[in-house]
Design a protein around this motif. Structure first.
Motif, mmCIF file in Angstrom:
data_model
loop_
_atom_site.group_PDB
_atom_site.id
_atom_site.type_symbol
_atom_site.label_atom_id
_atom_site.label_comp_id
_atom_site.label_asym_id
_atom_site.label_seq_id
_atom_site.Cartn_x
_atom_site.Cartn_y
_atom_site.Cartn_z
ATOM 1 N N ASN A 1 -1.900 -3.495 0.977
ATOM 2 C CA ASN A 1 -3.015 -3.646 0.033
ATOM 3 C C ASN A 1 -2.857 -2.528 -1.135
ATOM 4 O O ASN A 1 -3.061 -2.685 -2.196
ATOM 5 C CB ASN A 1 -4.235 -3.652 0.512
ATOM 6 C CG ASN A 1 -4.438 -4.513 1.509
ATOM 7 O OD1 ASN A 1 -4.038 -5.666 1.220
ATOM 8 N ND2 ASN A 1 -5.576 -4.660 2.302
ATOM 9 N N HIS A 2 -2.483 -1.418 -0.768
ATOM 10 C CA HIS A 2 -2.216 -0.155 -1.803
ATOM 11 C C HIS A 2 -1.066 -0.480 -2.722
ATOM 12 O O HIS A 2 -1.401 -0.288 -3.671
ATOM 13 C CB HIS A 2 -1.657 1.224 -0.842
ATOM 14 C CG HIS A 2 -1.559 2.178 -1.638
ATOM 15 N ND1 HIS A 2 -2.620 3.095 -2.208
ATOM 16 C CD2 HIS A 2 -0.353 2.868 -2.178
ATOM 17 C CE1 HIS A 2 -2.234 3.991 -2.893
ATOM 18 N NE2 HIS A 2 -0.826 4.104 -2.791
ATOM 19 N N GLU A 3 -0.132 -1.195 -2.409
ATOM 20 C CA GLU A 3 0.813 -1.842 -3.034
ATOM 21 C C GLU A 3 0.495 -2.734 -4.174
ATOM 22 O O GLU A 3 0.992 -2.690 -5.373
ATOM 23 C CB GLU A 3 2.135 -2.202 -2.417
ATOM 24 C CG GLU A 3 2.811 -0.986 -1.736
ATOM 25 C CD GLU A 3 3.263 0.107 -2.932
ATOM 26 O OE1 GLU A 3 3.752 0.006 -3.902
ATOM 27 O OE2 GLU A 3 2.954 1.295 -2.445
ATOM 28 N N VAL A 4 -0.288 -3.732 -3.537
ATOM 29 C CA VAL A 4 -1.047 -4.555 -4.384
ATOM 30 C C VAL A 4 -1.985 -3.938 -5.750
ATOM 31 O O VAL A 4 -1.657 -4.324 -6.742
ATOM 32 C CB VAL A 4 -1.797 -5.762 -3.591
ATOM 33 C CG1 VAL A 4 -2.679 -6.435 -4.633
ATOM 34 C CG2 VAL A 4 -0.948 -6.373 -2.773
ATOM 35 N N VAL A 5 -2.702 -3.018 -5.068
ATOM 36 C CA VAL A 5 -3.456 -2.214 -6.207
ATOM 37 C C VAL A 5 -2.798 -1.581 -7.122
ATOM 38 O O VAL A 5 -2.950 -1.550 -8.420
ATOM 39 C CB VAL A 5 -4.380 -1.253 -5.581
ATOM 40 C CG1 VAL A 5 -5.241 -0.314 -6.246
ATOM 41 C CG2 VAL A 5 -5.631 -2.064 -4.536
ATOM 42 N N ARG A 6 -1.798 -0.905 -6.639
ATOM 43 C CA ARG A 6 -0.621 -0.234 -7.570
ATOM 44 C C ARG A 6 -0.196 -1.016 -8.417
ATOM 45 O O ARG A 6 0.138 -0.728 -9.947
ATOM 46 C CB ARG A 6 0.307 0.645 -6.537
ATOM 47 C CG ARG A 6 1.472 1.060 -7.627
ATOM 48 C CD ARG A 6 2.609 1.707 -6.784
ATOM 49 N NE ARG A 6 2.424 2.391 -5.444
ATOM 50 C CZ ARG A 6 2.037 3.571 -5.408
ATOM 51 N NH1 ARG A 6 2.022 4.314 -6.171
ATOM 52 N NH2 ARG A 6 1.817 4.136 -4.074
#
Length: 173
Positions: free
Chosen positions: A98-103
């Motif tokens: 999810n952090h990578e999607v947000v990034r």
């Protein structure tokens, strides 16, 4: 002075957008438990734990001296001891994904916010249209920029001081 105020507002707005976007994109569908001692809901892997074990588990998060890495290590150790290590590994992996999607997706959302704001202002300022036409125009904007209108709606609620938890009123057909 005006430049400072504008920069301060823009910086605050950016921080707000970043925080909101992170929360919105990182939320899971399962219900989370409340504070320790209030265990009506929670991740399914905690269901078979005693109240004391749950308090111990949530105590890991309350220890402000632990780094995030240390919390993850303690969660994994606790889970291994209680037989749900894979669930914690999956949870950590999901948060990282999810952090990578947000990034990846947040910069595009932020980039589009001013454009969508200006389009929404044109739509809502136009008094020579019916409500049906107005709704269709907003709907078309949502199609083109799926997350921007909701983000701007949230920001509007913060600016006006209205209840931040309130949901937009949608006409149901």
């Amino acid at each position: 002075m005006n430049c400072f105020v504008a920069m301060s507002f823009n910086t605050s707005l950016f921080i707000l957008i970043v925080a909101f976007s992170s929360l919105a994109l990182c939320q899971k569908d399962e219900k989370k438990s409340g504070p320790p001692g209030h265990f009506l809901f929670g991740p399914s892997y905690l269901a078979n734990l005693t109240k004391e074990e749950k308090q111990e588990y949530y105590g890991i998060f309350q220890n402000q001296k632990l780094t995030i890495k240390q919390q993850e290590e303690q969660r994994l150790a606790f889970a291994k001891k209680h037989g749900f290590e894979q669930a914690i590994k999956d949870d950590i992996k999901l948060k990282e994904e999810n952090h990578e999607v947000v990034r990846k997706e947040r910069p595009e959302l932020i980039k589009n916010l001013l454009t969508v704001h200006n389009e929404l202002m044109k739509i809502f300022d136009n008094k020579d249209q019916t409500l049906t036409q107005q709704e269709a125009a907003v709907s078309a904007l949502r199609e083109k920029y799926p997350n921007a209108p909701a983000t701007l709606y949230y920001i509007s609620r913060l600016i006006t001081g209205q209840d931040r938890r309130a949901k937009p009123h949608h006409k149901h057909h």
